[in-house]
Design a protein around this motif. Structure first.
Motif, PDB file in Angstrom:
ATOM      1  N   ARG A  67       2.615   0.653  12.031  1.00 62.94           N
ATOM      2  CA  ARG A  67       1.653  -0.423  11.762  1.00 62.94           C
ATOM      3  C   ARG A  67       2.222  -1.494  10.833  1.00 62.94           C
ATOM      4  NH1 ARG A  67      -2.809   0.648   8.966  1.00 62.94           N
ATOM      5  NH2 ARG A  67      -1.909   2.397   7.814  1.00 62.94           N
ATOM      6  N   PHE A  68       3.075  -1.103   9.903  1.00 55.56           N
ATOM      7  CA  PHE A  68       3.650  -2.033   8.933  1.00 55.56           C
ATOM      8  C   PHE A  68       5.108  -2.293   9.288  1.00 55.56           C
ATOM      9  CE2 PHE A  68       0.802  -1.010   4.998  1.00 55.56           C
ATOM     10  CZ  PHE A  68      -0.325  -1.194   5.788  1.00 55.56           C
ATOM     11  N   HIS A  69       5.579  -3.499   8.917  1.00 54.68           N
ATOM     12  CA  HIS A  69       6.973  -3.863   9.157  1.00 54.68           C
ATOM     13  C   HIS A  69       7.510  -4.574   7.934  1.00 54.68           C
ATOM     14  CE1 HIS A  69      10.600  -5.115  11.182  1.00 54.68           C
ATOM     15  NE2 HIS A  69      10.342  -6.374  10.857  1.00 54.68           N
ATOM     16  N   ILE A  70       8.569  -4.020   7.350  1.00 57.49           N
ATOM     17  CA  ILE A  70       9.188  -4.615   6.167  1.00 57.49           C
ATOM     18  C   ILE A  70      10.385  -5.447   6.597  1.00 57.49           C
ATOM     19  CG2 ILE A  70      10.643  -2.573   5.750  1.00 57.49           C
ATOM     20  CD1 ILE A  70      10.352  -3.127   2.740  1.00 57.49           C
ATOM     21  N   SER A  71      10.572  -6.575   5.938  1.00 54.03           N
ATOM     22  CA  SER A  71      11.721  -7.428   6.206  1.00 54.03           C
ATOM     23  C   SER A  71      12.107  -8.163   4.929  1.00 54.03           C
ATOM     24  CB  SER A  71      11.414  -8.425   7.336  1.00 54.03           C
ATOM     25  OG  SER A  71      10.353  -9.283   6.974  1.00 54.03           O
TER      26      SER A  71
END
Length: 121
Positions: A67-71
């Protein structure tokens, strides 16, 4: 002096999305694994996601994986967290900081003010 400035929180309904940002200064951002954490009053701080300094390798907690995406943008010393399909249990204050892979919480000398995320029906 290290400064961590989080922003982008807000109020959303279940299923909604938000993107958090964290501008970092006072440390060589591009050399550090960075991560997002969250905390609910009365509970311990939880590691949510982390990302390697250069390879882009990521790690997520089971509660947010998928559900979450880190960048990150090393040129802008900025960390991001794209949060999709938010649920009431995601309600917390979100913080960024240096991190580890796989994710985990270790003592830190500094924290930013955080950004509040509230998910309500």
């Amino acid at each position: 002096q290290v400064q961590l400035v989080e922003s982008g929180g807000g109020l959303v309904h279940p299923g909604g999305s938000l993107t958090l940002s964290c501008i970092v200064s006072g440390l060589p951002f591009q050399r550090y694994i960075m991560g997002w954490y969250r905390q609910v009053p009365g509970k311990q701080r939880e590691a949510v996601a982390s990302i390697h300094s250069t390879t882009g390798l990521t790690s997520y907690s089971d509660s947010v994986a998928g559900r979450f995406h880190i960048s990150r943008d090393n040129a802008e010393d900025t960390l991001y967290l794209q949060m999709n399909n938010l649920q009431p249990e995601d309600t917390a204050v979100y913080y960024c900081n240096t991190a580890q892979l796989p994710i985990g919480v270790t003592p830190k000398n500094y924290w930013g003010q955080g950004t509040q995320v509230t998910v309500f029906s």
